[in-house]
Design a protein around this motif. Sequence first.
Motif, PDB file in Angstrom:
ATOM      1  N   ALA A 439       0.821  -1.220   0.000  1.00 37.73           N
ATOM      2  CA  ALA A 439       0.000   0.000   0.000  1.00 37.73           C
ATOM      3  C   ALA A 439       0.851   1.265   0.000  1.00 37.73           C
ATOM      4  CB  ALA A 439      -0.918  -0.002   1.224  1.00 37.73           C
ATOM      5  N   LEU A 440       2.157   1.124  -0.149  1.00 38.31           N
ATOM      6  CA  LEU A 440       3.054   2.265   0.034  1.00 38.31           C
ATOM      7  C   LEU A 440       3.297   3.076  -1.240  1.00 38.31           C
ATOM      8  CD1 LEU A 440       5.732   0.627   2.356  1.00 38.31           C
ATOM      9  CD2 LEU A 440       3.714   1.960   2.997  1.00 38.31           C
ATOM     10  N   GLY A 441       2.824   2.589  -2.384  1.00 35.93           N
ATOM     11  CA  GLY A 441       3.015   3.336  -3.625  1.00 35.93           C
ATOM     12  C   GLY A 441       2.044   4.503  -3.726  1.00 35.93           C
ATOM     13  N   ARG A 442       2.262   5.346  -4.751  1.00 41.57           N
ATOM     14  CA  ARG A 442       1.375   6.478  -4.991  1.00 41.57           C
ATOM     15  C   ARG A 442       0.363   6.135  -6.074  1.00 41.57           C
ATOM     16  NH1 ARG A 442       3.721  12.513  -5.129  1.00 41.57           N
ATOM     17  NH2 ARG A 442       1.789  12.886  -4.003  1.00 41.57           N
ATOM     18  N   THR A 443      -0.787   6.756  -6.001  1.00 36.73           N
ATOM     19  CA  THR A 443      -1.725   6.706  -7.114  1.00 36.73           C
ATOM     20  C   THR A 443      -1.480   7.913  -8.005  1.00 36.73           C
ATOM     21  OG1 THR A 443      -3.395   7.917  -5.844  1.00 36.73           O
ATOM     22  CG2 THR A 443      -3.459   5.495  -5.744  1.00 36.73           C
ATOM     23  N   SER A 444      -2.004   7.865  -9.206  1.00 42.96           N
ATOM     24  CA  SER A 444      -1.766   8.933 -10.168  1.00 42.96           C
ATOM     25  C   SER A 444      -2.852   9.994 -10.102  1.00 42.96           C
ATOM     26  CB  SER A 444      -1.700   8.359 -11.583  1.00 42.96           C
ATOM     27  OG  SER A 444      -1.610   9.399 -12.536  1.00 42.96           O
ATOM     28  N   PRO A 445      -2.493  11.271 -10.209  1.00 44.54           N
ATOM     29  CA  PRO A 445      -3.515  12.324 -10.254  1.00 44.54           C
ATOM     30  C   PRO A 445      -4.113  12.484 -11.649  1.00 44.54           C
ATOM     31  CG  PRO A 445      -1.345  13.307 -10.341  1.00 44.54           C
ATOM     32  CD  PRO A 445      -1.125  11.829 -10.170  1.00 44.54           C
ATOM     33  N   VAL A 446      -3.595  11.749 -12.636  1.00 44.71           N
ATOM     34  CA  VAL A 446      -4.108  11.835 -14.010  1.00 44.71           C
ATOM     35  C   VAL A 446      -4.322  10.432 -14.566  1.00 44.71           C
ATOM     36  CG1 VAL A 446      -3.052  14.057 -14.547  1.00 44.71           C
ATOM     37  CG2 VAL A 446      -1.765  11.968 -14.937  1.00 44.71           C
ATOM     38  N   ASP A 447      -5.222  10.357 -15.539  1.00 45.12           N
ATOM     39  CA  ASP A 447      -5.439   9.115 -16.270  1.00 45.12           C
ATOM     40  C   ASP A 447      -4.427   9.082 -17.412  1.00 45.12           C
ATOM     41  OD1 ASP A 447      -6.239   6.978 -17.755  1.00 45.12           O
ATOM     42  OD2 ASP A 447      -8.272   7.698 -18.122  1.00 45.12           O
TER      43      ASP A 447
END
Length: 727
Positions: A439-447
């Motif tokens: 769960a330590l990764g980042r999600t993206s603010p863009v598609d």
Amino acid sequence: MQQRLKPAVAALSLMLPLTSLAGAKGAVPPAPVAAKKAVADTYHGTKVDDPYQWLEKSDDPEVRKWVDGQTVHMRAVMDKLPSRDAIRARITTLLSHKSAAHYAMVQRGGVLFSMKFQPPRQQSMLVVLPSMDDTSSARVLVDPMVLDPSGHTTIDFYVPSLDGKKVAVSLSKDGTESGDITVYDVATGKPLPGEVVPRVNGGTAGGSLTWNADGTGFFYTRYPRGEERPAEDRDFFLQVYFHKLGTTTDKDTYELGKDAPRIANYDLKTSNDGSHVLAILGNGDGGEYALYLRGPSGTWTQLSKFEDKLISAAFGMDGALYALSRKDAPRGKLLRIPLATPALDKATVLIPEGQASIAGFRPTATRVYVVEQLGGPSRMRMVGLDGKEIGVVPTPPVSSVGTGVYLGGDDLLLGTSTYTEPPTLYRYGAKDGKLTKTALGRTSPVDTSNVVVDRVMCSSKDGTQVPLNILHTRGTKLNGNNPTLLTGYGGFNISLSPGFSPMNFAFIEQGGVVAIANLRGGAEFGEEWHANGSLTKKQNVFDDFYACAKLLVDQKWTKPERLAIQGGSNGGLLMGAALTQHPEMYRTVLAHVGIYDMLRVELTPNGQFNVTEYGTVKNPEHFQAMQAYSPYHQVKNGVKYPSVLFTSGENDPRVDPFHSRKMVARLQEATGSKRPVLLRTNNMGHGMGTPLDQEIEEEVDVYAFLFNELGMKYRPVNSKVPAPTSK
């Protein structure tokens, strides 16, 4: 310059209050004309005029007045640019994405430590992670925002003790990178009383620290203090000392470094059992290293000299030291040195040189994980302690992979990143050979699902094939009219590996194309690739970059009127060389914290660390090569130069802001075009430690300027979906 790729980022908070920047909607006040003063220096019989040398004195009232005037002019230009509010809103969304970033992780004594960047907080904080699958369990140890609510204090680095019960943290202010060590108790999160060690980290030689076996003290890098040396020497002569907890720092004992070069820097490590300490001595920034080992007796032994070409090392779990050598192996070979008989002549080759370049490695219980550079992208393969191949870790294609965090046995916590996916952190289990996402990764603010990455090869002036990575929306037409942003670095053995940048998508979603060049001078193909872009061969870097720009035009991705370039630090030098050597090729240039006067760079503290990479004017051959490309000296009167935005930091310890001042003055005098040449000065440093809000404000200026210069009508983005492709 302890090469960081991030450009300086900060908002304008300079000498003038915003209320004095009169008439944003009125006429733009002209940029002040810099006086020309008759000054010349002579190098090996060659006289070189330097009419703007007076701009080198940052504290001179005349210089301050000129900078203030440049700031008023720049601010008035920037504030009139269209769509600034919409651009600010979008950039704030991208850079303030609330998904936390975890990085610089270490496990000690069963405790997993991590730096955590959690927007909208202005600075990263140090946390303990009880679980890799539940980020809410993180416990904050050191939060710079609590220590300094202004957001101007940052963590330079941290090092836990071997048992994980204490952690030493370097803290600095205002982008200076001048860091003092504070020791914290991990259980309580409180600082130990009186345990502050000054001047451990700096902007010239960096800084390092490693603990002894039982956590009662640590070895650390020490800059000269007080009157130990003259003022001009206090950013040099780094040495290694030992500090015992509970004692004052004047009782600290000398360990190593009295005979080291003036431009020495150190990386310190302790073996897993605490019996040995390793000191990797760097000779400036050019890639020369010597290794020293401190054994159980407390005696230091020199394992290698600069000419032996050992460039890094790490302790194994099996009573050995593993070292990466480039001796007769420019792509690297891995040696095993027994700690029982620590000598280079006792070393055996575990991994011989191969087709890929070894970029890093991590010894574990029964194997060594090896990160290999593949011209930009990297992969990780596994080799047993007997040298037998085990296989390749199944990381994503065209990605970057780190050396990993040791979790015990042969298991790792592993980070990967691509151009279209933010950093993902996996647990790699040696038994099943699988990557399990944490769960330590980042999600993206863009598609980014509609973004494609093409990797092509460009033929440089001498025929060398140079990789170029082109990011664009699927279906982009090769009509020669796409606004395009090309970037590169090319120096200091730094590889531009695939990485996720939200700001790339701020450009792509407006119909733009982003291109990232893997130039010589970096480490993409080993030491030979680096050497062919350094010292007297630095011009190869600029030829490589031009070849990439030419391919983008020839293959009709874009045309010069719609081509912008961007680079920072050593990449800022690249921008200066590009715009002076081929001004006809670019419409606009974004040059961040760059070096532009190659003949006087070594008169600055950090510039002296750069001589092993760039050369020195004291050497006639080096002088001739540097003068031939020095951007400040290659500006020609009457040439129609592109528009340029220069950014610099007043507290920059790596590149003195005088470079940007002199280059702006010379370009404003000389250019035959009416395109703007702007100077944006901030009150921070080279980029490290810049508060988030200031980073956003600088990017707003950069992108508003970029969109306007390339004729891009900004389209507000109300969703995460990139804009349609260019027509």
